[in-house]
Design an enzyme around this catalytic site. Structure first.
Site, PDB file in Angstrom:
ATOM      1  N   CYS A 163       0.805  -1.228   0.000  1.00  0.00           N
ATOM      2  CA  CYS A 163       0.000   0.000   0.000  1.00  0.00           C
ATOM      3  C   CYS A 163       0.834   1.272   0.000  1.00  0.00           C
ATOM      4  O   CYS A 163       0.290   2.361  -0.035  1.00  0.00           O
ATOM      5  CB  CYS A 163      -0.943  -0.026   1.194  1.00  0.00           C
ATOM      6  SG  CYS A 163      -1.819  -1.583   1.301  1.00  0.00           S
ATOM      7  N   HIS A 302      -2.539   8.172   5.641  1.00  0.00           N
ATOM      8  CA  HIS A 302      -2.796   6.881   4.999  1.00  0.00           C
ATOM      9  C   HIS A 302      -4.233   6.466   5.333  1.00  0.00           C
ATOM     10  O   HIS A 302      -4.960   5.988   4.473  1.00  0.00           O
ATOM     11  CB  HIS A 302      -1.785   5.852   5.502  1.00  0.00           C
ATOM     12  CG  HIS A 302      -1.831   4.544   4.768  1.00  0.00           C
ATOM     13  ND1 HIS A 302      -1.670   4.468   3.405  1.00  0.00           N
ATOM     14  CD2 HIS A 302      -2.015   3.272   5.201  1.00  0.00           C
ATOM     15  CE1 HIS A 302      -1.765   3.186   3.035  1.00  0.00           C
ATOM     16  NE2 HIS A 302      -1.974   2.449   4.095  1.00  0.00           N
ATOM     17  N   GLU A 313      -1.076   5.507  13.241  1.00  0.00           N
ATOM     18  CA  GLU A 313      -0.696   6.649  12.402  1.00  0.00           C
ATOM     19  C   GLU A 313      -0.903   7.966  13.152  1.00  0.00           C
ATOM     20  O   GLU A 313      -0.106   8.904  13.022  1.00  0.00           O
ATOM     21  CB  GLU A 313      -1.481   6.661  11.085  1.00  0.00           C
ATOM     22  CG  GLU A 313      -0.935   7.714  10.121  1.00  0.00           C
ATOM     23  CD  GLU A 313      -1.630   7.771   8.776  1.00  0.00           C
ATOM     24  OE1 GLU A 313      -1.136   8.522   7.909  1.00  0.00           O
ATOM     25  OE2 GLU A 313      -2.645   7.081   8.577  1.00  0.00           O
ATOM     26  N   LYS A 334      -9.220   8.116   1.519  1.00  0.00           N
ATOM     27  CA  LYS A 334      -9.826   6.777   1.455  1.00  0.00           C
ATOM     28  C   LYS A 334     -11.255   6.766   1.998  1.00  0.00           C
ATOM     29  O   LYS A 334     -11.998   5.809   1.768  1.00  0.00           O
ATOM     30  CB  LYS A 334      -8.968   5.764   2.232  1.00  0.00           C
ATOM     31  CG  LYS A 334      -7.606   5.510   1.584  1.00  0.00           C
ATOM     32  CD  LYS A 334      -6.770   4.526   2.389  1.00  0.00           C
ATOM     33  CE  LYS A 334      -5.407   4.298   1.778  1.00  0.00           C
ATOM     34  NZ  LYS A 334      -4.468   5.426   1.982  1.00  0.00           N
ATOM     35  N   HIS A 339      -9.604   2.084  -0.388  1.00  0.00           N
ATOM     36  CA  HIS A 339      -8.157   1.876  -0.403  1.00  0.00           C
ATOM     37  C   HIS A 339      -7.737   1.350  -1.767  1.00  0.00           C
ATOM     38  O   HIS A 339      -8.053   0.216  -2.116  1.00  0.00           O
ATOM     39  CB  HIS A 339      -7.787   0.889   0.705  1.00  0.00           C
ATOM     40  CG  HIS A 339      -6.306   0.849   0.983  1.00  0.00           C
ATOM     41  ND1 HIS A 339      -5.380   1.423   0.148  1.00  0.00           N
ATOM     42  CD2 HIS A 339      -5.608   0.308   2.013  1.00  0.00           C
ATOM     43  CE1 HIS A 339      -4.169   1.228   0.652  1.00  0.00           C
ATOM     44  NE2 HIS A 339      -4.278   0.566   1.782  1.00  0.00           N
ATOM     45  N   PHE A 398       1.921  -3.139   4.074  1.00  0.00           N
ATOM     46  CA  PHE A 398       2.231  -4.433   4.699  1.00  0.00           C
ATOM     47  C   PHE A 398       3.719  -4.724   4.491  1.00  0.00           C
ATOM     48  O   PHE A 398       4.261  -4.467   3.420  1.00  0.00           O
ATOM     49  CB  PHE A 398       1.417  -5.561   4.057  1.00  0.00           C
ATOM     50  CG  PHE A 398      -0.019  -5.618   4.497  1.00  0.00           C
ATOM     51  CD1 PHE A 398      -0.507  -4.826   5.526  1.00  0.00           C
ATOM     52  CD2 PHE A 398      -0.902  -6.494   3.868  1.00  0.00           C
ATOM     53  CE1 PHE A 398      -1.834  -4.899   5.920  1.00  0.00           C
ATOM     54  CE2 PHE A 398      -2.237  -6.571   4.257  1.00  0.00           C
ATOM     55  CZ  PHE A 398      -2.709  -5.769   5.279  1.00  0.00           C
TER      56      PHE A 398
END
Length: 411
Positions: A163, A302, A313, A334, A339, A398
């Site tokens: 991502c 994010h 975050e 998002k 996403h 990830f």
């Protein structure tokens, strides 16, 4: 001496609009791109919603024969790159093609072709597998196809960091120009993984929202957030050295001021719980830009709408910006488009440029009650007009990948 790098063109294919202007207008209007998945039967799936690209006609962007030799993620990249190059008014016949490069990544490549041909392999044997399976499937083909379509013969790379792919791709393109390897880079991310395997895989990880209400599915930083909604699309920008842009009289949209990248080296899916890795990426980007935390006006988070991401975050933003974290506007794109995985950083970078151009920070849609320890200004309710000089775009992937880009109002 490293060279200054500016943004001169942008292109987007998104669940709320198939060009930059309609995408940005949609964000300003809090338009939601979510709906029931139409690509396959979701009867047995927990996740029923996705943010699909609508009314996309590849023939508008490339000839039908070329389109047939590409899967959706490559088509989206070519379409977004075409808009970006047109927007930048780059005429390749006037350029040295070996000085124009590509840095476009995809987190996954084509799950569609894998699923289709694995079924053929099992049912009809190896001789029936599509001869083009490999070039259709592999993730670097978005960059390869963009280069082929537009005759871009410079450095051509594909960064894959889940991502964080889009953000790393733009960051590495920025470095390539700074260092003198290219004068122009077409950079960004693309993805199309709303497939049975993609949705089943993320559901098994408990990463996807099970909500069937589009209004309450993707709700970053909300107390009731329960996972992300999978989106698809592409975000591609044209970056060039300031000298090159000025020499050809280009319209400069913004400047890329800094780039920071780190790894949590902690867990394959969870970010570091204290936010230290993502914070360090932001700090590195600020140091690269030669600015202080107090200079930051806006953070495009994010903000995936998963419990861990949004909490950690938030901690990262506080670690990086200190007390100033409470004074910046934060939001999550998002919340409206879901996403976009490898494409997320590309479209979110574009959002930062448009926010600077228009002096506007869009709302985080779906956010009603901030979650525990989520205590920053996430632009709840409606978007706001605010003068932005420096914006940070964050992506976390990830594997522990963190990337931050700083976009600056061009002066």
């Amino acid at each position: 001496m490293s060279r200054r790098v500016v943004v001169t063109g942008m292109g987007a294919i998104t669940p709320i609009g198939n060009d930059v202007e309609s995408f940005w207008q949609g964000l300003k209007e809090k338009k939601l791109g979510f709906g029931p998945i139409t690509y396959f039967d979701t009867t047995e799936y927990k996740a029923k919603l996705a943010a699909e690209v609508k009314d996309f006609d590849p023939k508008k962007y490339m000839d039908p024969k070329a389109a047939r030799r590409m899967e959706a993620f490559s088509r989206f990249a070519v379409a977004a790159a075409k808009e970006a190059l047109n927007n930048a008014e780059i005429h390749m016949e006037k350029e040295d093609p070996y000085r124009v490069g590509v840095s476009i990544g995809s987190g996954i490549g084509s799950l569609q072709s894998i699923e289709k041909d694995y079924k053929k392999l099992l049912e009809k044997g190896p001789s029936r597998v599509n001869p083009l399976l490999v070039p259709l499937m592999i993730s670097n083909m978005a960059a390869g196809n963009v280069a082929i379509q537009f005759g871009l013969k410079g450095k051509c790379i594909n960064v894959v960091t889940a991502c964080a792919t889009g953000t790393h791709s733009i960051g590495e393109a920025f470095r390539s120009i700074q260092y003198g390897e290219a004068d122009v880079m077409v950079a960004g991310g693309t993805e199309s993984s709303i497939t049975p395997l993609g949705v089943a895989g993320f559901t098994a990880l408990t990463a996807l929202s099970a909500s069937q209400d589009p209004e309450h599915a993707s709700r970053p930083f909300d107390a009731n957030r329960d996972g992300f909604v999978m989106g698809e699309g592409a975000g591609v920008v044209v970056l060039e050295s300031l000298e090159h842009a000025q020499a050809r009289g280009a319209k400069i949209l913004a400047e890329v001021a800094g780039y920071g990248a780190t790894c949590d080296a902690y867990h394959i899916t969870s970010p570091a719980e204290d936010g230290s890795g993502a914070a360090r990426a932001m700090v590195n980007a600020m140091e690269d830009a030669g600015i202080k935390a107090e200079d930051i006006d806006y953070v495009n988070a994010h903000g995936t709408s998963t419990h861990h991401n949004d909490l950690f975050e938030t901690k990262a933003i506080k670690l990086a910006l200190g007390d100033h974290a409470y004074k910046v506007k934060v939001n999550s794109t998002k919340s409206m488009i879901g996403h976009l995985l490898g494409a997320a950083g590309g479209v979110e970078f574009i959002t930062c440029v448009k926010s600077i151009e228009d002096g506007f920070v869009h709302a985080t849609a779906g956010l009603e009650i901030p979650g525990e320890e989520c205590d920053l200004d996430y632009t709840m309710g409606d978007g706001v007009s605010v003068d932005i000089h420096y914006a940070i775009s964050n992506s976390l992937g990830f594997g522990g990948h963190n990337a931050s880009l700083i976009v600056k109002k061009f002066q």
